[in-house]
Write a protein that holds these residues in place. Structure first.
Motif, short mmCIF file in Angstrom:
data_model
loop_
_atom_site.label_atom_id
_atom_site.label_comp_id
_atom_site.label_asym_id
_atom_site.label_seq_id
_atom_site.Cartn_x
_atom_site.Cartn_y
_atom_site.Cartn_z
N ASP A 209 75.25 78.87 96.51
CA ASP A 209 73.90 79.43 96.43
C ASP A 209 72.84 78.37 96.73
O ASP A 209 71.84 78.65 97.40
CB ASP A 209 73.66 80.05 95.06
CG ASP A 209 74.53 81.29 94.83
OD1 ASP A 209 74.83 82.00 95.81
OD2 ASP A 209 74.91 81.54 93.66
N ARG A 212 72.71 77.83 100.51
CA ARG A 212 71.98 78.87 101.24
C ARG A 212 70.47 78.70 101.09
O ARG A 212 69.71 78.87 102.06
CB ARG A 212 72.41 80.25 100.77
CG ARG A 212 73.87 80.57 101.10
CD ARG A 212 74.24 81.99 100.74
NE ARG A 212 73.60 82.94 101.64
CZ ARG A 212 73.74 84.25 101.54
NH1 ARG A 212 74.47 84.77 100.56
NH2 ARG A 212 73.16 85.05 102.38
N GLU A 213 70.03 78.34 99.89
CA GLU A 213 68.59 78.12 99.68
C GLU A 213 68.09 76.94 100.50
O GLU A 213 67.02 77.00 101.12
CB GLU A 213 68.32 77.90 98.19
CG GLU A 213 66.84 77.78 97.86
CD GLU A 213 66.56 77.66 96.36
OE1 GLU A 213 65.39 77.41 96.01
OE2 GLU A 213 67.51 77.81 95.56
N LYS A 236 81.71 77.73 94.87
CA LYS A 236 80.80 78.80 94.47
C LYS A 236 80.97 79.03 92.98
O LYS A 236 82.10 79.18 92.48
CB LYS A 236 81.14 80.09 95.23
CG LYS A 236 80.41 81.35 94.73
CD LYS A 236 78.95 81.36 95.17
CE LYS A 236 78.30 82.73 94.95
NZ LYS A 236 77.99 82.98 93.51
#
Length: 256
Positions: A209, A212-213, A236
């Motif tokens: 996460d 992706r940010e 993850k």
């Protein structure tokens, strides 16, 4: 093309370098054939379904369970590789095979590996550098940052479990190393940096996460060309390595 056979290596040394990091030195004559530039690349450690390293009793046709780790240091002369393991354990026994093995590994114990696999090289011709890693990617960052030119400038932002997990790493004089703990957001810390002028070379590896940010920030907010970015998720939160692999494949297809 047929994949090369796994290599059997022996534990030469095991050291708890910080409360949450275990370092294993593996030795084997066949490591002399590893490429010189393999530091920062990955290997696969092979386990049976019980989490052991004895593969002799695997049923015919059953593949071993693989876990991915980074070559932190390599010595062709000594035929050794150094591999770091974050000492985190979960209630799911299948998700902690490598960690459990590393914590209890004894000198002389044998383990099978596959690899090495390569990852994208850093563009060392850039004007400045931004390197980002959480604790799982600290071994890779430690290896990759040694490849930077001595005059390199920029940042290395590293997230560790606790302050006591901060390590001494070799960096060029003008690379500012910023350590944060899991109580802080890696992406938020990176976004707060003063963006330097000129062409940037970005190397980032962290949780899915957060990756992706940061990818969105680099590509959309800062308009960095993809060719100047290496960005990968190493894990993850709440997902096994096998599940994470599926998510990475799906994400790669969606982001093309």
């Amino acid at each position: 093309m047929k994949k090369p056979a796994p290599l059997q290596l022996t534990v030469e040394n095991s050291t708890q370098v910080t409360p949450n990091m275990q370092r294993i030195l593996l030795k084997g004559d066949e490591l002399a054939n590893f490429p010189d530039g393999c530091e920062g690349s990955y290997i696969k450690l092979l386990f049976n379904k019980e989490g052991g390293v004895d593969l002799s009793k695997l049923p015919q046709g059953e593949r071993p369970i693989m876990r991915t780790y980074t070559i932190r240091r390599f010595s062709a002369a000594k035929c050794t590789i150094e591999v770091d393991f974050v000492r985190h354990l979960s209630d799911d026994l299948t998700s902690g095979f490598a960690t459990r093995w590393a914590i209890s590994a004894k000198v002389g114990e044998a383990v099978n590996i596959a690899g090495p696999g390569s990852i994208k090289e850093i563009n060392i011709e850039a004007d400045w550098f931004l390197m980002v890693a959480d604790m799982t990617a600290l071994p890779a960052l430690s290896a990759k940052i040694r490849q930077l030119p001595t005059e390199a400038k920029g940042y290395a932002v590293i997230q560790v479990t606790e302050k006591v997990d901060v390590q001494q790493i070799d960096v060029p004089e003008n690379i500012q190393v910023i350590w944060i703990t899991n109580q802080e957001s890696l992406a938020t810390k990176v976004k707060a940096l003063i963006w330097l002028s000129g062409t940037v070379s970005i190397w980032t590896a962290c949780e899915f996460d957060a990756m992706r940010e940061l990818r969105s920030y680099f590509q959309n907010d800062k308009q960095v060309d993809r060719e100047h970015i290496y960005i990968s998720s190493y894990w993850k939160n709440g997902v096994t390595e096998d599940g994470h692999k599926v998510l990475k494949q799906q994400d790669a297809q969606q982001s093309q």
